[in-house]
Design a protein around this motif. Structure first.
Motif, PDB file in Angstrom:
ATOM      1  N   GLU A   1       0.785  -1.305  -0.054  1.00  0.00           N
ATOM      2  CA  GLU A   1       0.054   0.011   0.044  1.00  0.00           C
ATOM      3  C   GLU A   1       0.804   1.308   0.003  1.00  0.00           C
ATOM      4  OE1 GLU A   1      -3.473  -0.154   0.194  1.00  0.00           O
ATOM      5  OE2 GLU A   1      -2.769  -2.339  -0.385  1.00  0.00           O
ATOM      6  N   ASN A   2       2.119   1.331   0.596  1.00  0.00           N
ATOM      7  CA  ASN A   2       2.762   2.492   0.833  1.00  0.00           C
ATOM      8  C   ASN A   2       4.241   2.250   0.373  1.00  0.00           C
ATOM      9  OD1 ASN A   2       0.957   4.454   2.667  1.00  0.00           O
ATOM     10  ND2 ASN A   2       0.588   2.267   3.471  1.00  0.00           N
TER      11      ASN A   2
ATOM     12  N   ALA B   1      -4.837   3.713  -1.333  1.00  0.00           N
ATOM     13  CA  ALA B   1      -4.081   3.633   0.043  1.00  0.00           C
ATOM     14  C   ALA B   1      -4.141   5.150   0.766  1.00  0.00           C
ATOM     15  CB  ALA B   1      -2.734   3.187  -0.073  1.00  0.00           C
TER      16      ALA B   1
ATOM     17  N   SER C   1      -5.850   5.950   4.357  1.00  0.00           N
ATOM     18  CA  SER C   1      -5.179   5.613   5.639  1.00  0.00           C
ATOM     19  C   SER C   1      -4.460   6.499   6.091  1.00  0.00           C
ATOM     20  CB  SER C   1      -4.343   4.192   5.113  1.00  0.00           C
ATOM     21  OG  SER C   1      -3.204   4.486   4.542  1.00  0.00           O
TER      22      SER C   1
ATOM     23  N   HIS D   1      -6.566   8.257   8.413  1.00  0.00           N
ATOM     24  CA  HIS D   1      -7.121   7.432   9.499  1.00  0.00           C
ATOM     25  C   HIS D   1      -5.963   7.227  10.272  1.00  0.00           C
ATOM     26  CE1 HIS D   1      -9.312   3.934  10.842  1.00  0.00           C
ATOM     27  NE2 HIS D   1      -8.149   3.179  10.816  1.00  0.00           N
ATOM     28  N   GLU D   2      -4.691   6.893  10.166  1.00  0.00           N
ATOM     29  CA  GLU D   2      -3.719   6.716  11.045  1.00  0.00           C
ATOM     30  C   GLU D   2      -3.376   7.917  11.893  1.00  0.00           C
ATOM     31  OE1 GLU D   2      -1.248   2.698   9.471  1.00  0.00           O
ATOM     32  OE2 GLU D   2      -0.290   4.834   9.345  1.00  0.00           O
TER      33      GLU D   2
ATOM     34  N   CYS E   1     -13.964  -1.997  11.059  1.00  0.00           N
ATOM     35  CA  CYS E   1     -12.687  -2.664  10.358  1.00  0.00           C
ATOM     36  C   CYS E   1     -13.302  -3.189   9.243  1.00  0.00           C
ATOM     37  CB  CYS E   1     -12.214  -3.584  11.433  1.00  0.00           C
ATOM     38  SG  CYS E   1     -11.033  -4.693  11.092  1.00  0.00           S
TER      39      CYS E   1
ATOM     40  N   ASP F   1       1.209  -0.310  10.524  1.00  0.00           N
ATOM     41  CA  ASP F   1       0.266  -0.378   9.536  1.00  0.00           C
ATOM     42  C   ASP F   1      -1.373  -0.425   9.967  1.00  0.00           C
ATOM     43  OD1 ASP F   1      -1.438  -0.240   7.448  1.00  0.00           O
ATOM     44  OD2 ASP F   1      -0.032  -1.671   6.250  1.00  0.00           O
ATOM     45  N   TYR F   2      -1.922   0.762  10.638  1.00  0.00           N
ATOM     46  CA  TYR F   2      -3.326   0.543  11.232  1.00  0.00           C
ATOM     47  C   TYR F   2      -4.129   0.998  10.288  1.00  0.00           C
ATOM     48  CZ  TYR F   2      -1.416  -0.571  15.736  1.00  0.00           C
ATOM     49  OH  TYR F   2      -1.029  -1.024  17.048  1.00  0.00           O
ATOM     50  N   GLY F   3      -3.783   0.958   8.844  1.00  0.00           N
ATOM     51  CA  GLY F   3      -4.969   1.262   7.830  1.00  0.00           C
ATOM     52  C   GLY F   3      -6.290   0.740   7.900  1.00  0.00           C
ATOM     53  N   CYS F   4      -6.167  -0.462   8.231  1.00  0.00           N
ATOM     54  CA  CYS F   4      -7.562  -1.464   8.371  1.00  0.00           C
ATOM     55  C   CYS F   4      -7.929  -1.266   9.846  1.00  0.00           C
ATOM     56  CB  CYS F   4      -7.210  -2.743   7.951  1.00  0.00           C
ATOM     57  SG  CYS F   4      -6.815  -3.172   6.305  1.00  0.00           S
TER      58      CYS F   4
END
Length: 299
Positions: A46-47, A66, A69, A72-73, A149, A219-222
């Motif tokens: 994603e990044n 992506a 996120s 979001h993060e 989530c 990685d807290y994107g989800c």
């Protein structure tokens, strides 16, 4: 936080290189403008990641999907991190689109650690207990105003893409066996409790260890609230069979949650495998490993 390099995986990915990072940093964070920039080898999908000096890392979306996120993060990590027993990424700044790069991006504090490799895990029981402690703390966090989530949903929502992936894996996996295990997973009772926080993508690439012990989860994107069973995927994509009992007992998973977690691990691996077979060898290798571990349990 150095991982294996991923090739270009999507037609809508943007190209980023160190000279661009220098320009973006000089505009948005001139106090860091003189620091050296080095692209990190990463199996992430994603990044793009660039180390900035010795204490910082720059993280930029690789494709349009992506981009969400970033906000979001930036919003949720400062709220979650103080309540977790292991380190999480610490956002230090947000940059905006400039110099041809079309999206916002982030600067984080550097986290030391290495990504563990399934099949080569040191001190597996200790790592299993660390992962369970992390999940126990995450699940206990207040869910007020928390986002959903994306993976904390009923396993049945994965049925069509999972079966499509199995069809594409002819000659590469035992399709009859994985179909049987997938259909078995679908019979597990759904989550009936209150939704709780879940990381959503607890894979080896999002775990940092040192000396065989958990140091950080990234990685807290989800991340969001839903069925916590999705985070049990780490029992099969990382932990060896001998440590799964330790993990299950420490995390308190009942039969239904454990069955859903194994179903999630199988579904994620099956969907990833044909997609990343050529473009992301480390991720494809982990998917093959996960499928093999679940097949071995099912025999």
């Amino acid at each position: 936080m150095d991982r294996m390099c991923a090739l270009r995986m999507r037609p809508d990915e943007v190209d980023v290189a160190a000279p661009l990072i220098h320009r973006l940093i000089a505009d948005s964070f001139p106090r860091w403008a003189g620091l050296p920039v080095r692209r990190l080898r990463s199996s992430g999908t994603e990044n793009a990641m660039f180390r900035l000096g010795t204490e910082l890392v720059v993280r930029l979306p690789r494709h349009p999907g992506a981009v969400g996120s970033v906000a979001h993060e930036q919003h949720w990590l400062p709220r979650l991190a103080p309540l977790l027993p292991f380190a999480s990424p610490e956002p230090l700044g947000r940059g905006e689109a400039a110099h041809g790069f079309p999206w916002p991006w982030s600067v984080y504090r550097w986290l030391d650690g290495v990504n563990p490799v399934a099949g080569e895990v040191e001190h597996a029981d200790a790592l299993a207990r660390d992962l369970a402690a992390y999940l126990t703390a995450l699940r206990a966090i207040d869910t007020a105003e928390a986002p959903a989530c994306s993976r904390g949903v009923p396993l049945s929502t994965r049925d069509t893409p999972t079966r499509e992936a199995i069809a594409r894996l002819a000659g590469r996996v035992d399709r009859r066996a994985v179909t049987r295990l997938w259909e078995e997973a679908l019979t597990a009772p759904e989550h009936t409790g209150a939704p709780v926080w879940a990381h959503g993508d607890l894979s080896p690439g999002n775990v940092l260890t040192g000396g065989g012990r958990l140091r950080a989860v990234i990685d807290y994107g989800c991340a969001g609230v839903g069925d916590p069973a999705v985070d049990l995927i780490v029992a099969w994509n990382l932990l060896p069979a001998g440590a799964r009992g330790t993990f299950r007992e420490a995390v308190g998973a009942d039969d239904a949650q454990w069955a859903r977690g194994r179903g999630w691990a199988l579904s994620v691996a099956l969907i990833q495998l044909p997609y990343y077979w050529d473009t992301n060898p480390p991720l494809a290798a982990n998917s093959r490993h996960t499928i093999g571990e679940i097949l071995a349990e099912g025999r």
